[in-house]
Design a protein around this motif. Structure first.
Motif, PDB file in Angstrom:
ATOM      1  N   UNK A 139       0.820  -1.221   0.000  1.00  0.00           N
ATOM      2  CA  UNK A 139       0.000   0.000   0.000  1.00  0.00           C
ATOM      3  C   UNK A 139       0.847   1.261   0.000  1.00  0.00           C
ATOM      4  N   UNK A 147       4.346  12.660  10.817  1.00  0.00           N
ATOM      5  CA  UNK A 147       5.067  13.000   9.583  1.00  0.00           C
ATOM      6  C   UNK A 147       4.218  13.964   8.747  1.00  0.00           C
ATOM      7  N   UNK A 148       2.958  13.658   8.640  1.00  0.00           N
ATOM      8  CA  UNK A 148       2.066  14.523   7.856  1.00  0.00           C
ATOM      9  C   UNK A 148       1.974  15.920   8.459  1.00  0.00           C
ATOM     10  N   UNK A 197      11.000  15.514  -5.098  1.00  0.00           N
ATOM     11  CA  UNK A 197      10.972  14.111  -4.650  1.00  0.00           C
ATOM     12  C   UNK A 197      10.050  13.237  -5.494  1.00  0.00           C
ATOM     13  N   UNK A 223      20.844  16.732   2.270  1.00  0.00           N
ATOM     14  CA  UNK A 223      19.388  16.583   2.199  1.00  0.00           C
ATOM     15  C   UNK A 223      18.897  16.773   0.770  1.00  0.00           C
ATOM     16  N   UNK A 240      17.411  13.470  -2.269  1.00  0.00           N
ATOM     17  CA  UNK A 240      16.190  13.528  -3.086  1.00  0.00           C
ATOM     18  C   UNK A 240      16.531  13.834  -4.554  1.00  0.00           C
ATOM     19  N   UNK A 259      21.400   8.874   7.363  1.00  0.00           N
ATOM     20  CA  UNK A 259      20.272   9.426   8.143  1.00  0.00           C
ATOM     21  C   UNK A 259      19.305  10.184   7.232  1.00  0.00           C
ATOM     22  N   UNK A 310      18.497   9.597   4.269  1.00  0.00           N
ATOM     23  CA  UNK A 310      17.615   8.717   3.506  1.00  0.00           C
ATOM     24  C   UNK A 310      16.319   8.404   4.273  1.00  0.00           C
ATOM     25  N   UNK A 356      14.394  10.508   5.040  1.00  0.00           N
ATOM     26  CA  UNK A 356      13.404  11.389   4.400  1.00  0.00           C
ATOM     27  C   UNK A 356      12.575  10.612   3.380  1.00  0.00           C
ATOM     28  N   UNK A 357      13.202   9.658   2.700  1.00  0.00           N
ATOM     29  CA  UNK A 357      12.456   8.861   1.712  1.00  0.00           C
ATOM     30  C   UNK A 357      11.310   8.111   2.389  1.00  0.00           C
ATOM     31  N   UNK A 358      11.638   7.468   3.507  1.00  0.00           N
ATOM     32  CA  UNK A 358      10.591   6.739   4.235  1.00  0.00           C
ATOM     33  C   UNK A 358       9.483   7.698   4.665  1.00  0.00           C
ATOM     34  N   UNK A 359       9.920   8.857   5.152  1.00  0.00           N
ATOM     35  CA  UNK A 359       8.939   9.820   5.660  1.00  0.00           C
ATOM     36  C   UNK A 359       7.998  10.290   4.560  1.00  0.00           C
ATOM     37  N   UNK A 360       8.548  10.590   3.388  1.00  0.00           N
ATOM     38  CA  UNK A 360       7.689  11.061   2.298  1.00  0.00           C
ATOM     39  C   UNK A 360       6.716   9.961   1.868  1.00  0.00           C
ATOM     40  N   UNK A 361       7.205   8.728   1.847  1.00  0.00           N
ATOM     41  CA  UNK A 361       6.316   7.626   1.462  1.00  0.00           C
ATOM     42  C   UNK A 361       5.216   7.436   2.508  1.00  0.00           C
ATOM     43  N   UNK A 362       5.605   7.541   3.776  1.00  0.00           N
ATOM     44  CA  UNK A 362       4.615   7.351   4.845  1.00  0.00           C
ATOM     45  C   UNK A 362       3.633   8.511   4.943  1.00  0.00           C
ATOM     46  N   UNK A 363       3.983   9.637   4.322  1.00  0.00           N
ATOM     47  CA  UNK A 363       3.082  10.791   4.381  1.00  0.00           C
ATOM     48  C   UNK A 363       1.881  10.611   3.454  1.00  0.00           C
ATOM     49  N   UNK A 364       1.980   9.626   2.571  1.00  0.00           N
ATOM     50  CA  UNK A 364       0.878   9.386   1.621  1.00  0.00           C
ATOM     51  C   UNK A 364      -0.091   8.358   2.193  1.00  0.00           C
ATOM     52  N   UNK A 365      -1.346   8.489   1.781  1.00  0.00           N
ATOM     53  CA  UNK A 365      -2.305   7.460   2.176  1.00  0.00           C
ATOM     54  C   UNK A 365      -2.005   6.190   1.398  1.00  0.00           C
ATOM     55  N   UNK A 366      -1.899   5.030   2.059  1.00  0.00           N
ATOM     56  CA  UNK A 366      -1.635   3.796   1.315  1.00  0.00           C
ATOM     57  C   UNK A 366      -2.697   3.578   0.235  1.00  0.00           C
TER      58      UNK A 366
END
Lengths: 181, 78
Positions: free
Chosen positions: A21, A120-121, A139, B11, B15, B43, B45, B47-57
């Motif tokens: 997801x 995070x959001x 990004x 940083x 990206x 460290x 990197x 940010x990549x996880x954070x940007x992905x987690x900021x989206x709704x699955x």
């Protein structure tokens, strides 16, 4: 990841269930096409399976590695395919209709996920829209500073400052979460 | 380049937003700062996880997983 490195298909199945997801959302954010995103998702998990031996837990966590891989594949795919022009058009339309599209993901009724996601959001939503936009284009669209400057009709130095300030704020905000990511 | 400037550039680097001329300077500084630089980039990197987690699955079709697992199993057997 160790089980995947040992070529256990059931481990890949579990990994897929846990992260598909998140990765699909990332891919969709880049290419804006449901069918292409599904195809790419499958290719990415195949690459995860094939490249698992290159993953090192000393260099980071599995999710970070997978996101980096998925983003690179999605941006490559976007650039290669003619879908680029179509996605550009769709992005333009979305931007016009919804200037604060990234922040749109943070409305209260939509926050049903973990506290980590919520935080995070909030960090991202706390940025000025211009900084959000610059980071979003860099990004999720793989744009260079010059491309962002051209697209947003903004001086290059301003784009650089927006990216630097925005990324620093997010990075600093994430420090508190680092143990949870 | 000071380490603080290197941190700023790191940083942007993770990206993919450094311009070619900045990348050259960045790589020089990366060598100069050695392990400290590599640790910091690692460290960033996050940010990549954070940007992905900021989206709704997003939901994907069940057929995708079926196809994936069939491919994996057939390659393993081959």
């Amino acid at each position: 990841m160790k089980a995947i490195q040992a070529e256990d298909p059931d481990a890949l199945s579990q990994l897929y269930d846990r992260y598909n997801g998140i990765l699909k959302a990332l891919i969709l954010r880049v290419i804006h096409n449901e069918a292409e995103a599904d195809d790419l998702l499958q290719e990415i998990f195949m690459e995860i399976w094939n490249q698992a031996k290159n993953f090192s837990s000393q260099k980071g966590k599995p999710l970070g590695w997978m996101v980096t891989l998925a983003r690179r594949r999605a941006i490559d795919g976007l650039r290669k395919k003619q879908a680029y022009a179509r996605a550009e058009e769709r992005l333009q339309n979305e931007t016009e209709q919804q200037p604060d599209a990234w922040a749109h993901n943070t409305t209260e009724e939509e926050i049903v996920l973990s506290d980590t996601r919520d935080l995070i959001r909030k960090v991202i939503a706390g940025l000025p829209p211009a900084q959000q936009q610059a980071i979003d284009l860099a990004f999720f669209r793989g744009m260079s500073q010059r491309e962002i400057a051209a697209k947003t009709n903004t001086p290059l130095g301003t784009v650089k400052t927006r990216l630097e300030l925005g990324l620093k704020k997010i990075y600093d905000g994430l420090k508190e979460l680092r143990g949870e990511l | 380049m000071s380490f603080k400037e290197f941190q700023n550039q790191s940083r942007l680097y993770v990206i993919g937003a450094l311009e070619a001329e900045e990348l050259e300077e960045f790589e020089k500084a990366r060598k100069k700062f050695g392990k400290k630089a590599e640790d910091y980039i690692g460290e960033c990197y996050g940010l990549h996880e954070a940007f992905a987690l900021s989206l709704r699955p997003a939901k994907s079709s069940a057929a995708i997983k079926d196809r994936l697992m069939a491919m994996v199993r057939s390659r393993k057997e081959a």
